[in-house]
Design a protein around this motif. Structure first.
Motif, PDB file in Angstrom:
ATOM      1  N   HIS A  49       0.858  -1.188   0.000  1.00 21.42           N
ATOM      2  CA  HIS A  49       0.000   0.000   0.000  1.00 21.42           C
ATOM      3  C   HIS A  49       0.888   1.229   0.000  1.00 21.42           C
ATOM      4  N   ASP A  50       0.696   2.090  -0.991  1.00 24.34           N
ATOM      5  CA  ASP A  50       1.397   3.370  -1.056  1.00 24.34           C
ATOM      6  C   ASP A  50       0.594   4.354  -0.213  1.00 24.34           C
ATOM      7  N   HIS A  51       1.151   4.752   0.931  1.00 23.75           N
ATOM      8  CA  HIS A  51       0.399   5.508   1.919  1.00 23.75           C
ATOM      9  C   HIS A  51       0.373   7.016   1.656  1.00 23.75           C
ATOM     10  N   HIS A  52       1.005   7.472   0.577  1.00 24.30           N
ATOM     11  CA  HIS A  52       0.966   8.909   0.272  1.00 24.30           C
ATOM     12  C   HIS A  52       1.381   9.109  -1.178  1.00 24.30           C
ATOM     13  N   LEU A  53       0.410   9.388  -2.032  1.00 25.60           N
ATOM     14  CA  LEU A  53       0.719   9.783  -3.408  1.00 25.60           C
ATOM     15  C   LEU A  53      -0.366  10.713  -3.918  1.00 25.60           C
ATOM     16  N   HIS A  54      -0.192  11.144  -5.174  1.00 26.11           N
ATOM     17  CA  HIS A  54      -1.121  12.075  -5.814  1.00 26.11           C
ATOM     18  C   HIS A  54      -1.428  11.516  -7.206  1.00 26.11           C
ATOM     19  N   LEU A  55      -2.532  10.820  -7.323  1.00 27.08           N
ATOM     20  CA  LEU A  55      -2.832  10.072  -8.544  1.00 27.08           C
ATOM     21  C   LEU A  55      -2.915  10.965  -9.776  1.00 27.08           C
ATOM     22  N   MET A  56      -3.563  12.124  -9.642  1.00 27.19           N
ATOM     23  CA  MET A  56      -3.715  12.992 -10.804  1.00 27.19           C
ATOM     24  C   MET A  56      -2.364  13.518 -11.283  1.00 27.19           C
ATOM     25  N   ALA A  57      -1.515  13.922 -10.335  1.00 27.79           N
ATOM     26  CA  ALA A  57      -0.194  14.420 -10.711  1.00 27.79           C
ATOM     27  C   ALA A  57       0.637  13.315 -11.352  1.00 27.79           C
ATOM     28  N   LEU A  58       0.498  12.091 -10.842  1.00 35.21           N
ATOM     29  CA  LEU A  58       1.237  10.976 -11.421  1.00 35.21           C
ATOM     30  C   LEU A  58       0.768  10.699 -12.842  1.00 35.21           C
ATOM     31  N   MET A 203     -13.528  15.236  -7.481  1.00 33.23           N
ATOM     32  CA  MET A 203     -12.455  14.262  -7.625  1.00 33.23           C
ATOM     33  C   MET A 203     -12.906  12.873  -7.168  1.00 33.23           C
ATOM     34  N   ALA A 204     -13.737  12.809  -6.136  1.00 32.38           N
ATOM     35  CA  ALA A 204     -14.250  11.511  -5.689  1.00 32.38           C
ATOM     36  C   ALA A 204     -15.040  10.841  -6.815  1.00 32.38           C
ATOM     37  N   ALA A 205     -15.817  11.628  -7.554  1.00 29.21           N
ATOM     38  CA  ALA A 205     -16.590  11.089  -8.677  1.00 29.21           C
ATOM     39  C   ALA A 205     -15.660  10.609  -9.792  1.00 29.21           C
ATOM     40  N   HIS A 206     -14.591  11.340 -10.035  1.00 30.43           N
ATOM     41  CA  HIS A 206     -13.641  10.923 -11.074  1.00 30.43           C
ATOM     42  C   HIS A 206     -12.951   9.620 -10.684  1.00 30.43           C
ATOM     43  N   PHE A 207     -12.521   9.518  -9.447  1.00 29.14           N
ATOM     44  CA  PHE A 207     -11.898   8.277  -8.991  1.00 29.14           C
ATOM     45  C   PHE A 207     -12.881   7.103  -9.093  1.00 29.14           C
ATOM     46  N   ALA A 208     -14.136   7.355  -8.741  1.00 23.54           N
ATOM     47  CA  ALA A 208     -15.148   6.297  -8.827  1.00 23.54           C
ATOM     48  C   ALA A 208     -15.301   5.821 -10.268  1.00 23.54           C
ATOM     49  N   ALA A 209     -15.319   6.763 -11.216  1.00 22.47           N
ATOM     50  CA  ALA A 209     -15.457   6.400 -12.627  1.00 22.47           C
ATOM     51  C   ALA A 209     -14.247   5.610 -13.110  1.00 22.47           C
ATOM     52  N   ARG A 219      -7.354  -0.420  -4.620  1.00 26.06           N
ATOM     53  CA  ARG A 219      -8.262   0.155  -3.636  1.00 26.06           C
ATOM     54  C   ARG A 219      -7.732   1.526  -3.239  1.00 26.06           C
ATOM     55  N   LEU A 220      -8.646   2.431  -2.908  1.00 23.51           N
ATOM     56  CA  LEU A 220      -8.275   3.827  -2.691  1.00 23.51           C
ATOM     57  C   LEU A 220      -8.771   4.322  -1.348  1.00 23.51           C
ATOM     58  N   LEU A 221      -7.848   4.870  -0.566  1.00 24.34           N
ATOM     59  CA  LEU A 221      -8.199   5.623   0.632  1.00 24.34           C
ATOM     60  C   LEU A 221      -8.062   7.091   0.259  1.00 24.34           C
ATOM     61  N   LEU A 222      -9.164   7.823   0.353  1.00 21.81           N
ATOM     62  CA  LEU A 222      -9.222   9.181  -0.193  1.00 21.81           C
ATOM     63  C   LEU A 222      -9.160  10.207   0.930  1.00 21.81           C
ATOM     64  N   GLY A 230     -19.334  13.897   3.801  1.00 21.26           N
ATOM     65  CA  GLY A 230     -20.754  13.795   3.512  1.00 21.26           C
ATOM     66  C   GLY A 230     -21.091  13.001   2.272  1.00 21.26           C
ATOM     67  N   LEU A 231     -20.096  12.409   1.632  1.00 23.31           N
ATOM     68  CA  LEU A 231     -20.322  11.734   0.350  1.00 23.31           C
ATOM     69  C   LEU A 231     -20.548  10.236   0.537  1.00 23.31           C
ATOM     70  N   ALA A 232     -21.341   9.672  -0.351  1.00 25.31           N
ATOM     71  CA  ALA A 232     -21.471   8.217  -0.453  1.00 25.31           C
ATOM     72  C   ALA A 232     -20.397   7.753  -1.436  1.00 25.31           C
ATOM     73  N   LEU A 233     -19.342   7.159  -0.928  1.00 24.27           N
ATOM     74  CA  LEU A 233     -18.205   6.782  -1.762  1.00 24.27           C
ATOM     75  C   LEU A 233     -18.461   5.461  -2.468  1.00 24.27           C
ATOM     76  N   ALA A 234     -17.890   5.344  -3.662  1.00 27.45           N
ATOM     77  CA  ALA A 234     -18.077   4.164  -4.497  1.00 27.45           C
ATOM     78  C   ALA A 234     -17.356   2.958  -3.903  1.00 27.45           C
ATOM     79  N   PRO A 235     -17.744   1.737  -4.308  1.00 26.24           N
ATOM     80  CA  PRO A 235     -17.036   0.532  -3.846  1.00 26.24           C
ATOM     81  C   PRO A 235     -15.544   0.621  -4.149  1.00 26.24           C
TER      82      PRO A 235
END
Length: 466
Positions: A49-58, A203-209, A219-222, A230-235
């Motif tokens: 598990h990579d405990h600190h990264l930035h997916l969009m920047a990567l 961004m949560a919606a983009h990650f879900a898509a 798997r993603l810890l956001l 307040g969001l219902a996060l995707a599986p």
């Protein structure tokens, strides 16, 4: 699926049956009507598990020119790297460090690339440099922000801490994550914690898509803004910490930071505080002291920490998420820029463990390389690319280095194991640990399983059901 003849961490050899995304059985098992993989005695561990990264920047970095050390070593190579870039539209460079040409400005970049818009990101991720063509396009789209430097009435081309403005000016859509998912799976990473401080509902919606279409199998810890609560996060996506990104040159009033920490705790979330300097670390400790610490609160980077700060982190029972590979990737620049008395306090590792601090690791990609095995190797060697030793007393054993990537992302004080009932997120090496521990590198990874599905294999031969 049945994995045969795998070495477990206790040194035993066993078979594992994977069913419905979990480890169903461990032992000496008879084959059923199922796909079978022979591990040939290779070590089977929980997925990294990579405990600190930035997916969009990567993801964006894969479409950019790498224009900083070690790939680019001097001013001449920097200019050549940009001039040889293919295409005619926007040119994006990453990883720049002022050791090459000093602080860039529009005039300097115009002398290298004038005809196409050029933007260069500093290695820290906090600063951009633009040529004149880029400035013209950006300022035609939206008004200048306060962070766009202006001297004698002219914009210099230097932008500080204004990524949100740049995104608006570029009208850019977040990139796809298919290559990110593949690259991470190839080094055995089955889960990530995205630590971008501006993560929000969009961004949560983009990650879900991206997960729904299979581009991001991990798997993603956001982590991110308080509004994520307040969001219902995707599986496959879980709620992470509230991120507080400190800037030493512009600290908010301490009570404001303490209030954010208190809000995170009210939401049942830890706080994650970016601390790249000792001043930021002192501020973070004072803010947590004011708000009260909660199990799971974490310091990101702890780049420089004296003994007194190590003790303070231990007193508050904070976790530290470090980047051991920065000693390797950036160590030669650190040696040139830092006072020799500070170097022993740089990216400390063993000192935290001795003090009883929970230690985990993350790549900080795209600001560091995503190869977890290179990071583990750097944690063991503590050597720069130039071969210099920094903080030899901070070196970890191979087992301790691996442990930094096997922490439970939602409870860093706990360590994941290969056990019945656990999610079948697994990393299979091509050899046993006795040999692997002497040469930590990405080529060890033979296969990666996420939810019992083969996400990566190095020419592995699977026997299908009869």
């Amino acid at each position: 699926m049945l994995i045969r003849n795998a070495e477990l961490e206790d040194g035993s050899i066993a078979d594992l049956r994977l069913r419905d995304g979990r480890i169903a059985e461990i032992g000496r098992l008879d084959r059923d009507d199922e796909t079978c993989i022979d591990a040939n005695g290779g070590l089977l561990i929980p997925g990294l598990h990579d405990h600190h990264l930035h997916l969009m920047a990567l993801a964006a970095s894969f479409e950019s020119r790498r224009c900083g050390p070690p790939e680019v070593a001097d001013a001449q190579a920097f200019a050549q790297c940009l001039r040889q870039a293919p295409g005619s539209g926007w040119l994006r460079g990453t990883g720049y460090h002022e050791s090459l040409c000093g602080p860039l400005d529009a005039a300097m970049l115009d002398a290298i690339v004038r005809e196409r818009p050029l933007r260069i990101q500093h290695r820290s991720g906090r600063m951009w440099f633009f040529n004149s063509a880029a400035l013209d396009r950006l300022l035609a789209a939206v008004p200048a922000p306060p962070g766009l430097e202006r001297v004698d009435g002219r914009y210099t081309g230097r932008l500080f801490d204004s990524d949100a403005w740049l995104k608006q000016a570029l009208r850019s859509e977040p990139p796809a994550l298919d290559r990110v998912g593949r690259e991470l799976a190839a080094v055995g990473v089955t889960g990530v914690t995205d630590m971008s401080p501006r993560n929000d509902a969009f961004m949560a919606a983009h990650f879900a898509a991206q997960r729904a279409c299979g581009a991001l199998p991990q798997r993603l810890l956001l982590a991110g803004l308080p509004e994520l609560a307040g969001l219902a996060l995707a599986p496959g996506i879980r709620l992470g910490a509230v991120k507080l990104h400190l800037h030493e040159a512009d600290f908010a009033p301490l009570e404001q930071a303490a209030a954010l920490i208190g809000l995170a705790h009210e939401q049942g979330r830890p706080i994650a505080i970016h601390c790249a300097t000792e001043a930021e670390l002192a501020y973070a400790i004072a803010a947590i002291d004011e708000a009260g610490a909660r199990k799971g609160d974490r310091i990101e980077h702890a780049s420089v920490a004296s003994d007194a700060f190590v003790d303070e982190i231990a007193r508050l029972d904070l976790a530290v998420v470090s980047q051991p590979h920065f000693v390797s990737e950036r160590g030669d620049e650190y040696r040139a820029a830092m006072d020799a008395s500070e170097l022993p306090h740089l990216y400390r590792l063993r000192s935290f463990l001795r003090a009883g601090v929970t230690l985990a690791a993350g790549s900080d990609s795209a600001f560091g390389h995503w190869d977890a095995w290179a990071s583990m190797s750097a944690a063991v060697s503590r050597r720069t690319r130039g071969g210099h030793l920094i903080g030899a007393d901070e070196a970890l054993t191979p087992e301790q280095a691996l442990d930094c990537y096997l922490r439970d992302p939602q409870a860093l004080h706990e360590r994941r194991r290969v056990e019945v009932g656990r999610a079948a997120d697994l990393c299979l090496l091509d050899r046993g640990w006795a040999r692997a521990r002497t040469d930590l590198r990405r080529e060890l990874v033979r296969a990666t399983f996420i939810g019992g599905v083969l996400a990566y294999s190095d020419s592995i031969q699977a026997r299908e059901p009869a």
